[in-house]
Design an enzyme around this catalytic site. Structure first.
Site, PDB file in Angstrom:
ATOM      1  CG  ASP A   1    -102.173  -7.889 -74.650  1.00 17.91           C
ATOM      2  OD1 ASP A   1    -103.078  -7.974 -75.495  1.00 17.91           O
ATOM      3  OD2 ASP A   1    -102.395  -7.672 -73.440  1.00 17.91           O
TER       4      ASP A   1
ATOM      5  NE  ARG B   1    -110.819  -3.180 -77.764  1.00 26.06           N
ATOM      6  CZ  ARG B   1    -109.886  -3.458 -76.863  1.00 26.06           C
ATOM      7  NH1 ARG B   1    -109.350  -2.485 -76.156  1.00 26.06           N
ATOM      8  NH2 ARG B   1    -109.492  -4.694 -76.661  1.00 26.06           N
TER       9      ARG B   1
ATOM     10  NE  ARG C   1    -100.179  -4.569 -74.950  1.00 22.68           N
ATOM     11  CZ  ARG C   1     -99.513  -4.261 -73.835  1.00 22.68           C
ATOM     12  NH1 ARG C   1     -98.220  -3.985 -73.884  1.00 22.68           N
ATOM     13  NH2 ARG C   1    -100.140  -4.238 -72.672  1.00 22.68           N
TER      14      ARG C   1
ATOM     15  NE  ARG D   1    -107.606  -9.436 -63.821  1.00 20.85           N
ATOM     16  CZ  ARG D   1    -107.537  -9.027 -65.086  1.00 20.85           C
ATOM     17  NH1 ARG D   1    -106.909  -7.900 -65.385  1.00 20.85           N
ATOM     18  NH2 ARG D   1    -108.119  -9.727 -66.053  1.00 20.85           N
TER      19      ARG D   1
ATOM     20  CE  LYS E   1    -106.635  -8.692 -77.752  1.00 21.64           C
ATOM     21  NZ  LYS E   1    -107.207  -8.930 -76.434  1.00 21.64           N
TER      22      LYS E   1
ATOM     23  CD  GLN F   1    -110.259  -6.883 -71.773  1.00 22.57           C
ATOM     24  OE1 GLN F   1    -111.142  -6.643 -72.583  1.00 22.57           O
ATOM     25  NE2 GLN F   1    -109.122  -6.214 -71.737  1.00 22.57           N
TER      26      GLN F   1
END
Ligand code: S3P
Length: 425
Positions: free
Chosen positions: A312, A119, A385, A24, A339, A166
């Site tokens: 997450d 996605r 992750r 951002r 994800k 998002q």
């Protein structure tokens, strides 16, 4: 990567800057008027993708060590890129940047790696079209690559069926280019870094619980930013410390924004010893040092209200749950399927290889106590992750584990393995 079991971990560490806030800062810095200096920026592949895209649109962005200087050109200062904008693995870059691109006076194509091309993008295509955007998926499947022809946009009232920062941020960024009010209503409040940073740059965002209302402003003004450590990165060390006996760790300068602190709340509810020290506010974001000590954990239930605050962290919560007494149920988390990998499938498959007692459900997982994890070769599916969560299993397991495609940690945490090594000595 080979990860060996350790007897304990300890030390005082810093984790890299927050990924969401780093993205951002580049985006708002680029469309604000003036120079924004960003300290603590995350030099991970995802955030470097955001820098690359905005450089491709004519923004001068300098990197010196951990400091990034963005020479913003105002709301209407971006220029047409002379190639496709490539976001790599970064869904945040793709979805947030689309909101800005929908209102430019040029057209462009946004694309990314194989994971990005799988996605869902309908979630941003629909609201942007409602605002008047000319946006289409090149293969007509609501996925990347996507072509956007900049258009005149109007404010809307949008009720999202998914709690997604998002989606919300994409709409709020597009709303900067309208002449009237925009409202975004979410089923549960998602991370609010866009709202906080927009106001820090002179935007006009008012929030009321799960509603964000944006009124357009003439320009955003550049402002310096210090980025706190990423709580999503701190989570791996918090869990490692709790499940490995005789461990204690202090993680300094971590962002503990209430829309992100679900991991702390859940680990405490599971019996984890976690203390927040030196709480303070920086650029509108709450920050603290997190002190953690080994603890006996017990199972818990995680559902709807908490999910967006720890979405997450669910892969590493699944690891903690293996070491907890009793059963842990994670539900209302179908978003995990879309994800960087299908994280229900990937975590259930890989943790099972290590002898964990875990089953996948339609919207989450059920994990029974299974602290005697064994060694195996496991896959990361190129999901950072998943790789980092499996590495924590390796530290706490009875035997060595081997992670294939382990380099994907560079997406969000380039010095992850080095830091693990340092605290294990
Ligand atoms: C992010 C929002 C979340 C999160 C992602 C980063 C952001 O995604 O999973 O890692 O920076 O806005 P969703 O908005 O899809 O939930």
């Amino acid at each position: 990567m080979v990860i060996n079991p350790v007897n304990k971990i300890n030390g005082e560490i810093n984790v890299p800057g927050d990924k969401s806030i780093s993205h951002r800062a580049i985006m708002l810095g680029s469309i604000a008027k003036g120079t924004t200096t960003i300290k603590g920026f995350l030099m991970g592949e995802d955030c470097l993708s955001t820098i690359r895209c905005f450089r491709d649109m004519g923004i001068d962005i300098d990197i010196n060590d951990n400091c990034v200087i963005v020479k913003g050109k105002g709301l209407h200062g971006l220029t047409k890129p002379n190639k496709e904008l490539y976001v790599g693995n970064s869904g945040t870059t793709f979805r947030l940047m689309s909101g800005i691109l929908a209102a430019q006076n040029f057209d462009c194509i946004i694309t990314g790696d194989d994971s990005i091309k799988n996605r869902p993008m309908k979630r941003i295509i629909d609201p942007l079209r409602k605002m008047g955007a000319n946006i289409e998926s090149l293969h007509n499947n609501d996925k990347a690559p996507i072509k956007i022809i900049g258009s005149k946009l109007n404010g809307i009232k949008y009720t999202s069926s998914v709690a997604s920062a998002q989606i919300k941020s994409c709409i709020l960024l597009a709303s900067l280019y309208t002449n009237n009010e925009t409202q975004v209503i979410e089923p549960v409040l998602s991370r609010n870094h866009t709202e906080i940073m927009l106001n820090y740059f002179g935007g006009n965002i008012v929030t009321d619980n799960t509603t964000a209302i944006s009124n357009p402003v003439k320009e955003l003004n550049a402002n310096d930013i210090i980025i706190p450590g990423d709580i999503s990165s701190a989570a791996y060390f918090m869990v490692a410390c709790l499940i490995i006996p005789n461990s204690e760790i202090l993680i300094k300068d971590v962002g503990i924004n209430v829309t992100r602190d679900g991991i702390i709340r859940v680990l405490k509810a599971m019996g984890g010893f976690i203390e927040l020290r030196n709480k303070r506010e920086i650029n509108g974001e709450l920050v603290a040092d997190i002190y953690v000590k080994s603890s006996s954990l017990k199972g818990t239930v995680i559902d709807k209200k908490l999910i967006p605050t720890l979405i997450d962290e669910i892969p590493v919560i699944a690891v903690a749950a293996c070491f907890a007494e009793g059963m842990t149920i994670i539900k209302d988390a179908a978003e995990l399927k879309v994800k960087e990998s299908n994280r229900i499938e990937t975590m259930v498959t890989e943790l099972s290889k290590l002898n964990a007692n875990i089953i996948g459900t339609d919207d989450g997982m059920i994990i029974h106590s299974s602290p005697n994890l064994t060694g195996a070769t496991v896959e990361s599916y190129n999901d950072h992750r998943v790789a980092m969560s499996l590495a924590i299993c390796g530290l706490a397991s009875k035997e060595q584990i081997y992670i294939n495609n382990s380099d994907c940690v560079n997406i969000s945490f380039p010095n992850f393995y080095k830091l693990l090594d340092e605290i294990s000595k």
